[in-house]
Motif scaffolding. Structure first.
Motif, PDB file in Angstrom:
ATOM      1  N   VAL A  31       7.641   7.529   0.124  1.00 37.05           N
ATOM      2  CA  VAL A  31       8.862   8.275  -0.122  1.00 37.05           C
ATOM      3  C   VAL A  31       9.631   8.376   1.178  1.00 37.05           C
ATOM      4  N   ASN A  32      10.892   8.032   1.130  1.00 34.63           N
ATOM      5  CA  ASN A  32      11.738   8.089   2.315  1.00 34.63           C
ATOM      6  C   ASN A  32      12.504   9.397   2.299  1.00 34.63           C
ATOM      7  N   GLN A  33      12.063  10.349   3.090  1.00 34.02           N
ATOM      8  CA  GLN A  33      12.690  11.663   3.113  1.00 34.02           C
ATOM      9  C   GLN A  33      13.885  11.727   4.058  1.00 34.02           C
ATOM     10  N   THR A  34      14.126  10.687   4.834  1.00 36.01           N
ATOM     11  CA  THR A  34      15.197  10.769   5.816  1.00 36.01           C
ATOM     12  C   THR A  34      16.370   9.862   5.494  1.00 36.01           C
ATOM     13  N   SER A  35      16.280   9.066   4.427  1.00 38.17           N
ATOM     14  CA  SER A  35      17.383   8.191   4.068  1.00 38.17           C
ATOM     15  C   SER A  35      18.563   9.021   3.591  1.00 38.17           C
ATOM     16  N   THR A  36      19.686   8.852   4.215  1.00 35.27           N
ATOM     17  CA  THR A  36      20.873   9.617   3.849  1.00 35.27           C
ATOM     18  C   THR A  36      22.057   8.700   3.604  1.00 35.27           C
ATOM     19  N   THR A  37      21.793   7.444   3.299  1.00 35.04           N
ATOM     20  CA  THR A  37      22.862   6.467   3.186  1.00 35.04           C
ATOM     21  C   THR A  37      23.873   6.804   2.106  1.00 35.04           C
ATOM     22  N   THR A  38      23.474   7.487   1.038  1.00 32.05           N
ATOM     23  CA  THR A  38      24.408   7.772  -0.040  1.00 32.05           C
ATOM     24  C   THR A  38      24.725   9.260  -0.159  1.00 32.05           C
ATOM     25  N   LEU A  39      24.313  10.054   0.795  1.00 32.39           N
ATOM     26  CA  LEU A  39      24.527  11.498   0.701  1.00 32.39           C
ATOM     27  C   LEU A  39      25.742  11.939   1.499  1.00 32.39           C
ATOM     28  N   SER A  40      26.544  12.820   0.889  1.00 30.66           N
ATOM     29  CA  SER A  40      27.645  13.451   1.615  1.00 30.66           C
ATOM     30  C   SER A  40      27.055  14.464   2.595  1.00 30.66           C
ATOM     31  N   HIS A  42      27.619  17.564   2.647  1.00 25.70           N
ATOM     32  CA  HIS A  42      27.246  18.737   1.859  1.00 25.70           C
ATOM     33  C   HIS A  42      25.891  18.518   1.181  1.00 25.70           C
ATOM     34  N   ASP A  43      25.725  17.357   0.545  1.00 26.06           N
ATOM     35  CA  ASP A  43      24.449  17.051  -0.101  1.00 26.06           C
ATOM     36  C   ASP A  43      23.321  16.972   0.916  1.00 26.06           C
ATOM     37  N   LEU A  44      23.619  16.467   2.094  1.00 26.46           N
ATOM     38  CA  LEU A  44      22.614  16.391   3.150  1.00 26.46           C
ATOM     39  C   LEU A  44      22.125  17.785   3.532  1.00 26.46           C
ATOM     40  N   LYS A  45      23.035  18.746   3.619  1.00 30.25           N
ATOM     41  CA  LYS A  45      22.636  20.120   3.942  1.00 30.25           C
ATOM     42  C   LYS A  45      21.787  20.730   2.831  1.00 30.25           C
ATOM     43  N   ILE A  46      22.150  20.446   1.583  1.00 29.97           N
ATOM     44  CA  ILE A  46      21.346  20.940   0.458  1.00 29.97           C
ATOM     45  C   ILE A  46      19.964  20.296   0.507  1.00 29.97           C
ATOM     46  N   GLN A  47      19.930  18.979   0.702  1.00 31.67           N
ATOM     47  CA  GLN A  47      18.659  18.272   0.796  1.00 31.67           C
ATOM     48  C   GLN A  47      17.790  18.870   1.902  1.00 31.67           C
ATOM     49  N   GLN A  48      18.376  19.120   3.054  1.00 32.23           N
ATOM     50  CA  GLN A  48      17.615  19.674   4.177  1.00 32.23           C
ATOM     51  C   GLN A  48      17.059  21.055   3.845  1.00 32.23           C
ATOM     52  N   SER A  49      17.822  21.863   3.124  1.00 32.17           N
ATOM     53  CA  SER A  49      17.329  23.185   2.711  1.00 32.17           C
ATOM     54  C   SER A  49      16.095  23.054   1.817  1.00 32.17           C
ATOM     55  N   PHE A  50      16.138  22.110   0.885  1.00 30.02           N
ATOM     56  CA  PHE A  50      14.984  21.907   0.008  1.00 30.02           C
ATOM     57  C   PHE A  50      13.815  21.261   0.744  1.00 30.02           C
ATOM     58  N   LEU A  51      14.094  20.416   1.737  1.00 28.08           N
ATOM     59  CA  LEU A  51      13.009  19.818   2.517  1.00 28.08           C
ATOM     60  C   LEU A  51      12.277  20.872   3.347  1.00 28.08           C
ATOM     61  N   LYS A  52      12.976  21.921   3.757  1.00 24.35           N
ATOM     62  CA  LYS A  52      12.301  23.034   4.442  1.00 24.35           C
ATOM     63  C   LYS A  52      11.321  23.721   3.485  1.00 24.35           C
ATOM     64  N   GLY A 131      18.515  13.603  -3.984  1.00 24.69           N
ATOM     65  CA  GLY A 131      19.395  12.479  -3.678  1.00 24.69           C
ATOM     66  C   GLY A 131      18.556  11.246  -3.413  1.00 24.69           C
ATOM     67  N   ASN A 132      19.202  10.098  -3.360  1.00 21.72           N
ATOM     68  CA  ASN A 132      18.522   8.832  -3.060  1.00 21.72           C
ATOM     69  C   ASN A 132      17.330   8.568  -3.970  1.00 21.72           C
ATOM     70  N   LYS A 133      17.455   8.974  -5.256  1.00 16.02           N
ATOM     71  CA  LYS A 133      16.423   8.730  -6.279  1.00 16.02           C
ATOM     72  C   LYS A 133      15.117   9.487  -6.024  1.00 16.02           C
ATOM     73  N   GLN A 134      15.158  10.556  -5.234  1.00 10.10           N
ATOM     74  CA  GLN A 134      13.962  11.334  -4.912  1.00 10.10           C
ATOM     75  C   GLN A 134      14.068  12.741  -5.493  1.00 10.10           C
ATOM     76  N   PHE A 135      12.912  13.296  -5.875  1.00  5.32           N
ATOM     77  CA  PHE A 135      12.904  14.676  -6.350  1.00  5.32           C
ATOM     78  C   PHE A 135      11.646  15.384  -5.881  1.00  5.32           C
ATOM     79  N   LEU A 136      11.784  16.689  -5.743  1.00  2.00           N
ATOM     80  CA  LEU A 136      10.743  17.580  -5.264  1.00  2.00           C
ATOM     81  C   LEU A 136      10.183  18.315  -6.473  1.00  2.00           C
ATOM     82  N   HIS A 137       8.830  18.382  -6.575  1.00  2.00           N
ATOM     83  CA  HIS A 137       8.247  19.023  -7.753  1.00  2.00           C
ATOM     84  C   HIS A 137       6.779  19.360  -7.509  1.00  2.00           C
TER      85      HIS A 137
END
Length: 171
Positions: A31-40, A42-52, A131-137
């Motif tokens: 799983v690539n947790q750092t790929s941000t090629t398609t994230l705005s 704003h989405d990057l900040k949301i992603q980072q909040s969930f990665l925390k 984002g980037n076809k990844q989900f947390l669960h």
């Protein structure tokens, strides 16, 4: 007359088969947790909040009805993740969560959207799209993890995305 043990077994079976379910064959692809090629941004900040949240909960085992670091089920984990990442309160169950917000087309999904799967005729599973076809669960087999929506198992079980609310504003 049905005895007490039979009633307990029946209730346990109903709860087991109506809860979250997630037992995909583990993907060989990391799983690539750092790929941000398609994230705005704003989405990057949301992603980072969930990665925390993921960092704190990673590997916590799945437990049907669980709500703590001793074990947690998918809907409780999504509830906690939303609370901790975005300060948003969600309902407790997958069924309740599947009815809130608005439906989102697959290609329009954004970080923070809820992603739902039908893992059997009566069982549903929920996660948070990163984002980037990844989900947390909370996976039944591996605990709290990040998986890919396009993994053959998950792709075959995909149900829909939902957007809970307007995305939060970050300063």
């Amino acid at each position: 007359m049905v005895n007490f043990q039979s009633k307990v077994a029946l209730i346990s079976s109903i709860l087991f088969f109506s809860g979250c379910s997630s037992s995909p064959t583990p993907s060989k692809q990391p799983v690539n947790q750092t790929s941000t090629t398609t994230l705005s941004q704003h989405d990057l900040k949301i992603q980072q909040s969930f990665l925390k949240v993921h960092h704190r909960w990673e590997g916590v085992p799945y437990r049907l009805g669980g709500t703590s670091f001793n074990g947690i089920d998918c809907s409780a984990f999504v509830q906690v993740a939303y609370r901790d990442a975005l300060n948003v309160n969600l309902p407790r169950t997958t069924l309740q969560q599947s009815k809130i917000g608005s439906s989102v087309k697959y290609n329009d999904a954004a970080a923070g959207d809820l992603v739902f799967f039908k893992t059997s005729r009566t069982t549903r599973h929920v996660g948070v799209y990163l984002g980037n076809k990844q989900f947390l669960h909370a996976s039944t087999s591996r605990g709290v993890i990040i998986s890919r929506v396009d993994n053959p198992y998950w792709a075959s079980k995909f149900w829909h995305f939902r957007r809970v609310q307007s995305p939060p504003t970050f300063n």
